[in-house]
Design a protein around this motif. Structure first.
Motif, mmCIF file in Angstrom:
data_model
loop_
_atom_site.group_PDB
_atom_site.id
_atom_site.type_symbol
_atom_site.label_atom_id
_atom_site.label_comp_id
_atom_site.label_asym_id
_atom_site.label_seq_id
_atom_site.Cartn_x
_atom_site.Cartn_y
_atom_site.Cartn_z
ATOM 1 N N ARG A 11 0.803 -1.229 0.000
ATOM 2 C CA ARG A 11 0.000 0.000 0.000
ATOM 3 C C ARG A 11 0.833 1.275 0.000
ATOM 4 N N THR A 12 2.021 1.191 0.518
ATOM 5 C CA THR A 12 2.871 2.380 0.590
ATOM 6 C C THR A 12 4.174 2.136 -0.167
ATOM 7 N N ILE A 13 4.695 3.238 -0.731
ATOM 8 C CA ILE A 13 5.955 3.188 -1.461
ATOM 9 C C ILE A 13 6.846 4.295 -0.922
ATOM 10 N N ALA A 14 8.031 3.960 -0.480
ATOM 11 C CA ALA A 14 8.960 4.973 0.011
ATOM 12 C C ALA A 14 9.300 5.954 -1.112
ATOM 13 N N GLU A 22 9.016 -7.385 -11.221
ATOM 14 C CA GLU A 22 8.586 -8.636 -10.598
ATOM 15 C C GLU A 22 7.822 -8.409 -9.290
ATOM 16 N N GLU A 23 7.520 -7.144 -8.981
ATOM 17 C CA GLU A 23 6.767 -6.803 -7.777
ATOM 18 C C GLU A 23 5.410 -6.219 -8.159
ATOM 19 N N ARG A 24 4.541 -6.106 -7.173
ATOM 20 C CA ARG A 24 3.248 -5.468 -7.387
ATOM 21 C C ARG A 24 2.781 -4.835 -6.087
ATOM 22 N N LEU A 25 1.802 -3.954 -6.205
ATOM 23 C CA LEU A 25 1.107 -3.420 -5.043
ATOM 24 C C LEU A 25 -0.112 -4.294 -4.770
ATOM 25 N N LYS A 180 0.134 13.425 -1.964
ATOM 26 C CA LYS A 180 1.254 12.538 -1.680
ATOM 27 C C LYS A 180 0.773 11.093 -1.742
ATOM 28 N N GLY A 181 1.702 10.186 -1.757
ATOM 29 C CA GLY A 181 1.335 8.785 -1.758
ATOM 30 C C GLY A 181 0.677 8.368 -3.059
ATOM 31 N N ARG A 300 6.901 5.583 -10.505
ATOM 32 C CA ARG A 300 7.934 4.677 -9.997
ATOM 33 C C ARG A 300 7.352 3.297 -9.716
ATOM 34 N N VAL A 301 6.344 2.943 -10.503
ATOM 35 C CA VAL A 301 5.728 1.605 -10.428
ATOM 36 C C VAL A 301 5.876 0.966 -11.794
#
Length: 301
Positions: A11-14, A22-25, A180-181, A300-301
């Protein structure tokens, strides 16, 4: 191939983090990011068939199928979208006027096959020769010229409804600056929703075609024909597609801090196969899309 690990808590991304290929939210957030990609690609993907006379619904169908094919061939390591290619507009228009839509589709199919074969060659011998043939200054100039050629079309679209277009633009900018976010990462989606609401309130949206349309229907299919005299007009497009693909793969590599040169052969082949497949049924040729790369850079996703 299509298994993604959850990025953090999903849910959060720095601020300095990247959600890697290879990642997902979490799935609701992933769907929201995906919807933003649809909005980013839709305008250009839909515009090409309008300019060339190809059926838009067929183009959209094979844009989706081509993207899935691209992800399978690249083993889901290059997150790119295949949308309608503007590089083909001139030869398609000339071929259609000189002969027929079928002849234009034949030229597109042959170009796609050649691009796929070029991809196999690159996969075999590497990409060093591409750098020697087209150094970054040349490749960058080709990609920039494509953008400059599209500028008049963007301006004409903007001028048709300057008020709504300006509000949409400012909505995207403000959402990016103020939120933000996740909300800041889907600023394009939010901005378009605001712009659409404004268009409805100003009476610029005609819902009658929606009411008249069938709930489900097949796209309009056409078959290619081959006119050898028209094929030379399509050959220079291979150079443009080569520059676009390499440029986009390099951009994705820079965003993910990875060297993806070894994937260029696969991206070229998959783009070529998707183009040939689309042409076989009447759809527009495809190419990797800078619009979606821009969305990835912003989110950045």
């Amino acid at each position: 191939m299509f298994r993604w690990s959850l990025h953090g808590d999903g849910r959060t991304i720095a601020p300095d983090a990247i959600v890697l290929p290879e990642e997902r939210l979490a799935w609701p957030l992933t769907i929201g990011i995906g919807a933003q990609h649809v909005i980013a690609m839709f305008g250009a993907t839909f515009l090409v068939p309008l300019l060339t006379g190809f059926p838009p619904s067929t183009t959209l169908l094979f844009s989706g199928i081509g993207t899935l094919l691209f992800l399978i061939i690249t083993h889901n390591k290059v997150p790119s979208y295949l949308g309608s290619s503007f590089a083909f507009i001139a030869p398609i228009t000339a071929s259609t006027q000189a002969d027929s839509m079928g002849a234009a589709l034949g030229g597109v199919m042959v170009t796609g096959i050649l691009l796929a074969l070029l991809g196999l060659l690159v996969q075999k011998i590497g990409t060093r020769w591409i750098g020697a043939l087209m150094p970054p200054v040349v490749m960058g100039s080709i990609v920039a010229l494509i953008g400059f050629n599209l500028a008049p079309t963007a301006y004409l679209n903007f001028k048709e409804s300057a008020v709504t277009a300006t509000i949409t633009l400012f909505a995207v900018v403000l959402c990016t600056a103020l939120f933000k976010g996740l909300l800041g990462r889907v600023s394009v989606l939010l901005g378009v929703l605001v712009g659409y609401a404004v268009a409805v309130l100003r009476g610029e949206v005609d819902f009658s075609p929606v009411a008249d349309a069938a709930w489900l229907g097949l796209p309009e299919f056409h078959h290619p024909e081959f006119n050898l005299g028209l094929l030379p007009m399509f050959l220079p497009v291979v150079v443009v597609l080569l520059a676009e693909n390499v440029g986009h793969v390099t951009s994705v590599g820079l965003m993910t801090h990875r060297n993806l040169d070894h994937m260029v052969g696969r991206t070229l082949s998959s783009d070529g196969l998707a183009t040939a497949l689309s042409a076989g049924f009447g759809g527009s040729p495809t190419t990797t899309y800078g619009e979606n790369i821009g969305v990835m850079s912003a989110t950045r996703v």
